[in-house]
Design an enzyme around this catalytic site. Structure first.
Site, PDB file in Angstrom:
ATOM      1  N   GLU A  30      -6.546 -10.884  -2.004  1.00  0.00           N
ATOM      2  CA  GLU A  30      -6.772 -10.348  -0.514  1.00  0.00           C
ATOM      3  C   GLU A  30      -8.593 -10.872  -0.771  1.00  0.00           C
ATOM      4  OE1 GLU A  30      -5.769  -7.472   1.952  1.00  0.00           O
ATOM      5  OE2 GLU A  30      -3.540  -7.608   1.566  1.00  0.00           O
ATOM      6  N   GLU A  88       0.781  -1.622  -0.328  1.00  0.00           N
ATOM      7  CA  GLU A  88      -0.082   0.161   0.114  1.00  0.00           C
ATOM      8  C   GLU A  88       0.799   1.538  -0.413  1.00  0.00           C
ATOM      9  OE1 GLU A  88      -2.804  -0.606   3.229  1.00  0.00           O
ATOM     10  OE2 GLU A  88      -3.048  -2.784   2.181  1.00  0.00           O
TER      11      GLU A  88
HETATM   12  O1  9MR Z   1      -7.798  -8.584   8.302  1.00  0.00           O
HETATM   13  C1  9MR Z   1      -7.101  -7.826   8.762  1.00  0.00           C
HETATM   14  C2  9MR Z   1      -7.781  -7.092   9.891  1.00  0.00           C
HETATM   15  O2  9MR Z   1      -7.756  -8.180  10.651  1.00  0.00           O
HETATM   16  C3  9MR Z   1      -6.611  -6.333  10.833  1.00  0.00           C
HETATM   17  O3  9MR Z   1      -7.210  -5.962  11.637  1.00  0.00           O
HETATM   18  C4  9MR Z   1      -6.853  -5.028   9.711  1.00  0.00           C
HETATM   19  C5  9MR Z   1      -5.836  -4.034   9.939  1.00  0.00           C
HETATM   20  O4  9MR Z   1      -4.752  -3.354   9.723  1.00  0.00           O
HETATM   21  O5  9MR Z   1      -5.936  -5.756   8.532  1.00  0.00           O
HETATM   22  C6  9MR Z   1      -6.528  -6.446   7.827  1.00  0.00           C
HETATM   23  O6  9MR Z   1      -5.978  -6.860   6.870  1.00  0.00           O
HETATM   24  C7  9MR Z   1      -5.858  -5.926   5.489  1.00  0.00           C
HETATM   25  C8  9MR Z   1      -4.059  -6.160   5.044  1.00  0.00           C
HETATM   26  O7  9MR Z   1      -3.453  -6.935   6.004  1.00  0.00           O
HETATM   27  C9  9MR Z   1      -3.899  -5.868   4.025  1.00  0.00           C
HETATM   28  N1  9MR Z   1      -4.365  -4.966   3.356  1.00  0.00           N
HETATM   29  C10 9MR Z   1      -5.785  -4.453   3.801  1.00  0.00           C
HETATM   30  C11 9MR Z   1      -6.134  -5.551   5.126  1.00  0.00           C
HETATM   31  C12 9MR Z   1      -7.850  -5.641   5.461  1.00  0.00           C
HETATM   32  O8  9MR Z   1      -7.953  -4.417   5.806  1.00  0.00           O
END
Ligand code: 9MR
Length: 378
Positions: free
Chosen positions: A267, A162
């Site tokens: 994702e 990101e």
């Molecule tokens: O799924 C993840 C969630 O459990 C966490 O709270 C969150 C915190 O930033 O991150 C989520 O996963 C993210 C991923 O690592 C990067 N892209 C976006 C995803 C969804 O937020």
């Protein structure tokens, strides 16, 4: 005594009779991973309850349906490297062990990301940004140490996550503040030094935006021009019902493939719930207040709504099958609906239905639809 011998004789002849019978054939249901074999890997994000074996129903589905796993949270720097001189590999070790036990292609997520960043990473004891030299050293130490632990076992890594805004400009993170755009090639350089055999990826959300697409294509070109390794671009694919258009998404997919890297869907999920701002992407920094109107399906989805969800999900899988020569992996961001981050973002406490398996861990109709489409797409 006689009766005893007689009973044994009867039992033995019964067994002999049974073994002579033709075995009744148990028809195995095809799984996602077997249906998609030869097209792309079918991956899933694994959470801590699954990695530790507590969620047995989840583990069963991971094993039956998927052949690639990625760490949902346990490898982010705040978890794996909470203090400068302390690493905590407890959860990450469990995740890697699960992947190995299931003979899955294991993906590490993620090395350099502004979110879920260990609080010490970019600042000194007074909270001031560290110097360029200090941050470079910290990045190198972090990447080298994490890679050393899983060398040869984790096959691919989301190296940088990101880095761009939707308009294609660099996201103004602490890494960017201190190092400018150099932090990206540095991260790829350190990762390749640490494990020359690992695949290295750039991963981002809202990739259907034209400006973001162009920025990522530019980045791939710049990394390659410097002689650095980049194997793939990850399109996160956190979808909404009306956004993005499949056509724009396809353009990005083709643009990344043309840039000379593998495309990965990293994702994937599809929210059915209203989204206060369609351009929100997966920007976890943004949240909105709960209201009943924002949580329209607390108990179940009406049939027509579920059908619309299936149709949109199917449109994307049809696209993936159409371009399976360019796509190496499609990863769902969670196993069952109850696991999904979407239930709590961008509004906390909602009931969403974004994944392929429902809250009882039953396959939704989309699973059979994907398997059928895969078998027709020889
Ligand atoms: O799924 C993840 C969630 O459990 C966490 O709270 C969150 C915190 O930033 O991150 C989520 O996963 C993210 C991923 O690592 C990067 N892209 C976006 C995803 C969804 O937020």
């Amino acid at each position: 005594m006689k009766i005893h011998y007689f009973a044994i004789a009867v039992a033995l002849s019964f067994l002999a009779l049974l073994s002579g019978c033709k075995k009744t054939e148990v028809k195995e249901e095809p799984s996602l991973k077997s249906a998609l074999e030869g097209k792309f890997l079918m991956g899933v994000a694994v959470n801590d309850l699954q990695a530790s074996g507590v969620d047995t129903a989840g583990v069963r589905l991971i094993n039956e349906q998927f052949n690639s796993v990625v760490a949902e949270n346990c490898m982010k720097s705040e978890v794996i490297h909470p203090e400068e001189d302390r690493y905590d590999f407890t959860k990450a070790d469990r995740f890697v062990a699960l992947g190995e036990k299931q003979h899955a292609f294991i993906v590490g997520h993620t090395l350099i990301w502004h979110s879920q960043l260990a609080p010490w990473f970019c600042v000194d004891k007074n909270g001031k940004n560290v110097s360029r030299e200090v941050l470079i050293k910290r990045m190198r130490d972090h990447i080298y140490t994490v890679f050393a632990r899983y060398k040869g076992r984790i096959k691919g890594w989301d190296v940088v996550n990101e880095a761009f805004e939707d308009d294609g400009s660099y996201r103004k993170t602490k890494f960017y503040d201190i190092l400018g755009k150099d932090y990206i090639p540095l991260a790829f350089q350190f990762a390749h030094e640490a494990d020359p055999d690992a695949e290295l990826y750039y991963n981002d959300f809202s990739m259907a935006h034209k400006a973001k697409r162009e920025a990522v294509v530019r980045l791939v070109g710049e990394l390659k021009a410097k002689g650095l390794r980049i194997d793939g671009v990850g399109m996160q694919t956190h979808l909404q019902m009306d956004f993005p258009p499949v056509k724009d998404y396809e353009e990005s997919l083709l643009a990344f493939a043309n840039a000379g890297v593998k495309v990965m869907i990293t994702e994937m999920d599809l929210t059915i719930l209203p989204t206060p701002d369609r351009n929100i992407g997966a920007n976890v920094g943004r949240n909105f207040a709960y209201s009943k109107e924002m949580n329209p399906y607390p108990d179940a989805l009406p049939d027509s709504v579920a059908a619309a969800w299936t149709a949109r999900m199917e449109a994307f899988f049809n696209l993936f099958l159409k371009h399976s020569d360019k796509i190496s992996r499609v990863t769902m961001w969670g196993v069952a609906d109850s696991d999904s981050w979407r239930n709590d973002w961008p509004v906390r406490g909602r009931t969403d239905y974004p994944l392929l398996f429902d809250r009882q861990h039953h396959p939704k109709p989309i699973v059979a639809a994907i398997i059928k489409a895969a078998s027709e797409n020889k």
